[in-house]
Design a protein around this motif. Structure first.
Motif, PDB file in Angstrom:
ATOM      1  N   ALA A  25      -8.628   0.693   1.371  1.00 37.69           N
ATOM      2  CA  ALA A  25      -7.970   0.482   0.075  1.00 37.69           C
ATOM      3  C   ALA A  25      -6.612  -0.042  -0.214  1.00 37.69           C
ATOM      4  O   ALA A  25      -6.168  -0.448  -1.175  1.00 37.69           O
ATOM      5  N   ALA A  26      -6.000   0.095   1.046  1.00 39.56           N
ATOM      6  CA  ALA A  26      -4.663  -0.571   0.842  1.00 39.56           C
ATOM      7  C   ALA A  26      -4.407  -2.299   0.986  1.00 39.56           C
ATOM      8  O   ALA A  26      -5.622  -2.720   1.445  1.00 39.56           O
ATOM      9  N   GLU A  27      -3.507  -2.707   0.177  1.00 40.75           N
ATOM     10  CA  GLU A  27      -3.454  -4.162   0.184  1.00 40.75           C
ATOM     11  C   GLU A  27      -2.993  -4.952   1.379  1.00 40.75           C
ATOM     12  O   GLU A  27      -3.233  -6.006   1.630  1.00 40.75           O
ATOM     13  N   THR A  28      -2.187  -4.070   2.098  1.00 41.05           N
ATOM     14  CA  THR A  28      -1.468  -4.613   3.235  1.00 41.05           C
ATOM     15  C   THR A  28      -1.717  -3.544   4.406  1.00 41.05           C
ATOM     16  O   THR A  28      -1.508  -2.213   3.900  1.00 41.05           O
ATOM     17  N   SER A  29      -1.355  -4.136   5.676  1.00 39.62           N
ATOM     18  CA  SER A  29      -1.470  -3.089   6.666  1.00 39.62           C
ATOM     19  C   SER A  29       0.202  -2.430   6.550  1.00 39.62           C
ATOM     20  O   SER A  29       1.211  -2.898   6.141  1.00 39.62           O
ATOM     21  N   ILE A  30       0.230  -1.047   7.091  1.00 42.32           N
ATOM     22  CA  ILE A  30       1.669  -0.410   6.956  1.00 42.32           C
ATOM     23  C   ILE A  30       1.660   0.504   8.375  1.00 42.32           C
ATOM     24  O   ILE A  30       0.449   1.058   8.828  1.00 42.32           O
ATOM     25  N   SER A  31       2.768   0.779   8.742  1.00 44.98           N
ATOM     26  CA  SER A  31       3.123   1.793   9.627  1.00 44.98           C
ATOM     27  C   SER A  31       4.119   2.666   9.190  1.00 44.98           C
ATOM     28  O   SER A  31       5.132   2.342   8.717  1.00 44.98           O
ATOM     29  N   VAL A  32       4.020   3.997   9.276  1.00 43.19           N
ATOM     30  CA  VAL A  32       5.129   4.823   8.728  1.00 43.19           C
ATOM     31  C   VAL A  32       5.292   5.768   9.718  1.00 43.19           C
ATOM     32  O   VAL A  32       4.665   6.820  10.142  1.00 43.19           O
ATOM     33  N   PRO A  33       6.941   5.720  10.178  1.00 42.01           N
ATOM     34  CA  PRO A  33       7.302   6.919  11.290  1.00 42.01           C
ATOM     35  C   PRO A  33       7.449   8.263  10.497  1.00 42.01           C
ATOM     36  O   PRO A  33       7.542   8.524   9.209  1.00 42.01           O
ATOM     37  N   VAL A  34       6.972   9.200  11.221  1.00 38.77           N
ATOM     38  CA  VAL A  34       7.183  10.534  10.787  1.00 38.77           C
ATOM     39  C   VAL A  34       8.316  10.705   9.942  1.00 38.77           C
ATOM     40  O   VAL A  34       8.328  11.477   8.962  1.00 38.77           O
ATOM     41  N   THR A  35       9.513  10.027  10.329  1.00 34.59           N
ATOM     42  CA  THR A  35      10.568  10.666   9.753  1.00 34.59           C
ATOM     43  C   THR A  35      10.700   9.809   8.534  1.00 34.59           C
ATOM     44  O   THR A  35      11.663  10.411   7.466  1.00 34.59           O
ATOM     45  N   ASP A  36       9.861   9.197   7.977  1.00 37.34           N
ATOM     46  CA  ASP A  36       9.711   8.563   6.765  1.00 37.34           C
ATOM     47  C   ASP A  36       8.876   9.057   5.820  1.00 37.34           C
ATOM     48  O   ASP A  36       8.934   8.715   4.591  1.00 37.34           O
TER      49      ASP A  36
END
Length: 144
Positions: A25-36
């Motif tokens: 469902a996302a429009e782009t790939s993302i990576s989110v560090p736990v700190t964010d």
């Protein structure tokens, strides 16, 4: 392979499927560090939430939910079904408040049918974090 590793493998498979479903469902790939990952008040007692995908107040979502150590919910329901994977802490989620807790350690998962009374607990000495995926908006309705 030990039972523990088999269960962890199953939980990882479920988590992967849940995350993959959100990614479609996302429009782009993302990576989110736990700190964010930023938690906010849910308005449901001391529970905090952080966005994984979607908006829990509007519709389909995948959300991190943080329960404080020792938290025991009142008997309640959610309108929608949901799937949950334990990220940290030890959780119990039972449809009968009178049965012994089945500890769900990190890597464990459960499915909660919508409109079915249940109690959710953080039974560890440290806070619990779970990742839930739900096809509709999140609600929390105390049982009467």
């Amino acid at each position: 392979m030990s039972i523990h590793l088999q269960n962890l493998g199953r939980a990882a498979l479920v988590a992967s499927a849940l995350i993959a479903g959100a990614a479609f469902a996302a429009e782009t790939s993302i990576s989110v560090p736990v700190t964010d990952i930023k938690f906010f008040d849910t308005g449901v007692g001391p529970l905090k939430a952080a966005v994984g995908f979607g908006d829990l107040s509007k519709g389909a979502h995948s959300t991190f939910v943080k329960l404080p150590a020792g938290f025991v919910s009142p008997l309640h329901i959610h309108t929608e079904d949901y799937y949950a994977v334990v990220i940290s802490g030890v959780v119990a989620n039972e449809v009968d408040a009178h049965v012994p807790d089945r500890p769900l350690a990190p890597g464990s998962y459960w499915f909660q049918k919508g409109k079915v009374n249940h109690v959710t607990k953080c039974i560890s000495a440290n806070e619990c974090v779970v990742f839930i995926t739900q096809p509709g908006k999140f609600d929390y309705i105390n049982a009467h």
